[in-house]
Design an enzyme around this catalytic site. Structure first.
Site, mmCIF file in Angstrom:
data_model
loop_
_atom_site.group_PDB
_atom_site.id
_atom_site.type_symbol
_atom_site.label_atom_id
_atom_site.label_comp_id
_atom_site.label_asym_id
_atom_site.label_seq_id
_atom_site.Cartn_x
_atom_site.Cartn_y
_atom_site.Cartn_z
ATOM 1 N N ALA A 1 2.541 8.188 4.569
ATOM 2 C CA ALA A 1 2.690 8.384 6.142
ATOM 3 C C ALA A 1 3.992 8.702 6.787
ATOM 4 O O ALA A 1 4.620 9.220 7.602
ATOM 5 C CB ALA A 1 2.664 6.980 6.401
ATOM 6 N N GLY B 1 0.613 -1.188 0.142
ATOM 7 C CA GLY B 1 0.318 0.680 -0.483
ATOM 8 C C GLY B 1 0.547 1.115 -0.203
ATOM 9 O O GLY B 1 0.817 2.254 1.361
ATOM 10 N N GLY C 1 0.610 3.509 -1.710
ATOM 11 C CA GLY C 1 -0.324 4.991 -1.487
ATOM 12 C C GLY C 1 -0.802 5.617 -0.316
ATOM 13 O O GLY C 1 -1.018 6.794 0.093
ATOM 14 N N ASP C 2 -0.768 4.510 0.794
ATOM 15 C CA ASP C 2 -0.760 5.110 2.248
ATOM 16 C C ASP C 2 0.929 5.344 2.895
ATOM 17 O O ASP C 2 1.158 5.834 3.342
ATOM 18 C CB ASP C 2 -1.435 4.098 2.814
ATOM 19 C CG ASP C 2 -3.217 4.021 2.308
ATOM 20 O OD1 ASP C 2 -3.249 4.922 2.945
ATOM 21 O OD2 ASP C 2 -3.455 2.818 2.526
ATOM 22 N N ILE C 3 1.890 4.769 2.348
ATOM 23 C CA ILE C 3 3.288 4.486 3.586
ATOM 24 C C ILE C 3 4.069 5.241 2.814
ATOM 25 O O ILE C 3 4.058 5.420 4.048
ATOM 26 C CB ILE C 3 3.548 2.704 3.290
ATOM 27 C CG1 ILE C 3 2.141 1.482 3.556
ATOM 28 C CG2 ILE C 3 4.798 2.573 4.297
ATOM 29 C CD1 ILE C 3 2.848 0.610 3.896
#
Length: 406
Positions: free
Chosen positions: A183, A176, A178-180
């Site tokens: 983040a 992921g 697109g999240d990590i």
């Protein structure tokens, strides 16, 4: 909970995040010793219901999804829609260093606990938000009201557009990112803002849009478009600028080989028994090999496909950049992973055996940090956190009896 000997010990983080991007950001802080207090709804973070679960776990307090990115944190369950819950939350934020959330823009403001409200009581507060398309405080996006997840960020930010077997088949990257990646950027932004607050006493709003984060991650496609006027497309497992640089078949799987410098190519050709190719003008430079990429790749593939991964490793080890394409099972068995302690066992409530999660890759010699505790049960630390905030046992019991906290 064991003491985490990390560089961020003593840093108080109020964490309202859910799903993956926000929890991964605060996990990075917790792994380095920050005191991360996860604020959950009375019934718990919805991602607790995501699997997988150990076969003997009948309680299902949380699954692997939640365990992995919420380790090292405390849990405090509050009804933030109640006025008493909001007052309690503001009280916790008065001496916090960081507040992190990843709701849609305006949610916290409508609850009456947005950045300006909290900063008025704690001017040194660093308030971090991770949203799909950012926050109007730093730049109003026409997409501000859209929800977004990993796959949306990957698609819009360009990652899918250059990933896939051919130009017509864009594909989502497995992890992921697109999240990590957003983040990780948010964690960096928090640390930069904390440095400013340390020097000036002035906190600030830190904003990372997932879309922006993936555009930044895909920086190569931006300059390619600018320099050439053409939008890059998926090119399979090879590289648009370097050659050879990609995956190649072996008898028992696949390996990666990269020759970003011509000296590596010369070393590779010598190992392959074709030293003349290291001097041949058709292949001697990267740009020449790129112009003859199909032939270059076929030459390397011809050599790797006749050998096992271990034979290729023996031949190239220490001389040419390479690596096998590992499965999770391969990673569990790799001596590097064991030597670097990259897998760690933690307790899983409701199961008779420990489970394994990925450890922190950030290593420090003086303040090592690391994984010291499993993810918390819903509200597991409510009483302890509130007692530390000055509430009496009677007050805490009263709030619990009225379902303001759990």
């Amino acid at each position: 909970m064991k003491t985490n000997a990390g560089a961020l010990a003593g840093l108080k983080v109020i964490d309202l995040t859910q799903m993956l991007a926000g929890p991964y950001c605060t996990m990075l802080l917790a792994d380095q010793g920050a005191d991360v207090i996860k604020i959950e709804p009375i019934n718990g973070d919805p991602t607790r219901a995501f699997g997988p679960f150990p076969a003997d776990d009948v309680d299902h307090h949380f699954g692997g999804y939640f365990q992995s990115t919420n380790r090292n944190k405390k849990s405090l369950a509050i009804d933030l829609k109640s006025e008493e819950g909001k007052r309690l939350f503001r009280r916790l934020c008065r001496d916090a260093d960081v507040v992190a959330e990843n709701f849609r823009a305006g949610v916290m403001d409508r609850l009456g606990v947005g950045y300006e409200t909290l900063a008025a009581e704690n001017p040194k507060l660093v308030y971090a938000a991770i949203r799909g398309f950012g926050d109007p405080r730093t730049g109003a996006s026409p997409y501000v009201d859209r929800p977004a997840f990993d796959v949306v960020a990957q698609a819009m930010g360009g990652a899918m557009g250059v990933t896939g077997p051919d130009a017509m088949t864009p594909m989502k990257i497995g992890p992921g990112v697109g999240d990590i990646f957003p983040a990780a950027l948010a964690a960096f932004g928090i640390m930069a803002a904390l440095r400013h607050a340390e020097k000036t006493g002035e906190g600030q709003f830190v904003d990372v849009a997932m879309y922006d984060g993936i555009v930044a991650m895909c920086e190569r496609i931006i300059y390619q478009q600018s320099y050439t006027g053409r939008s890059p497309v998926p090119e399979g497992n090879q590289h648009p600028i370097l050659c050879p640089f990609g995956t190649f078949s072996a008898i028992d799987g696949q390996v990666t080989v990269g020759c970003p410098r011509d000296s590596f190519w010369k070393e590779l050709t010598a190992i392959m028994g074709r030293p003349e190719l290291g001097q041949d003008p058709k292949f001697a430079s990267n740009n020449a090999r790129l112009a003859h990429s199909a032939e270059t790749i076929a030459i390397v593939e011809g050599w790797t496909s006749a050998r096992t991964k271990s034979e290729i490793a023996l031949a190239l080890d220490g001389k040419v950049p390479f690596g096998p394409v590992n499965t999770a099972a391969d990673i569990f068995a790799d001596p590097h992973i064991e030597a670097r302690h990259m897998l760690v066992e933690v307790e899983h409530p409701g199961s008779s055996r420990p489970v394994t999660i990925a450890s922190t890759p950030v290593r420090m010699t003086k303040t090592p940090g690391g994984v010291t505790h499993r993810a918390p049960l819903t509200g597991e630390d409510t009483s302890g956190v509130l007692e530390a905030a000055g509430l009496s046992a009677v007050e805490i019991a009263d709030l619990k009896s009225r379902n303001i906290i759990a």
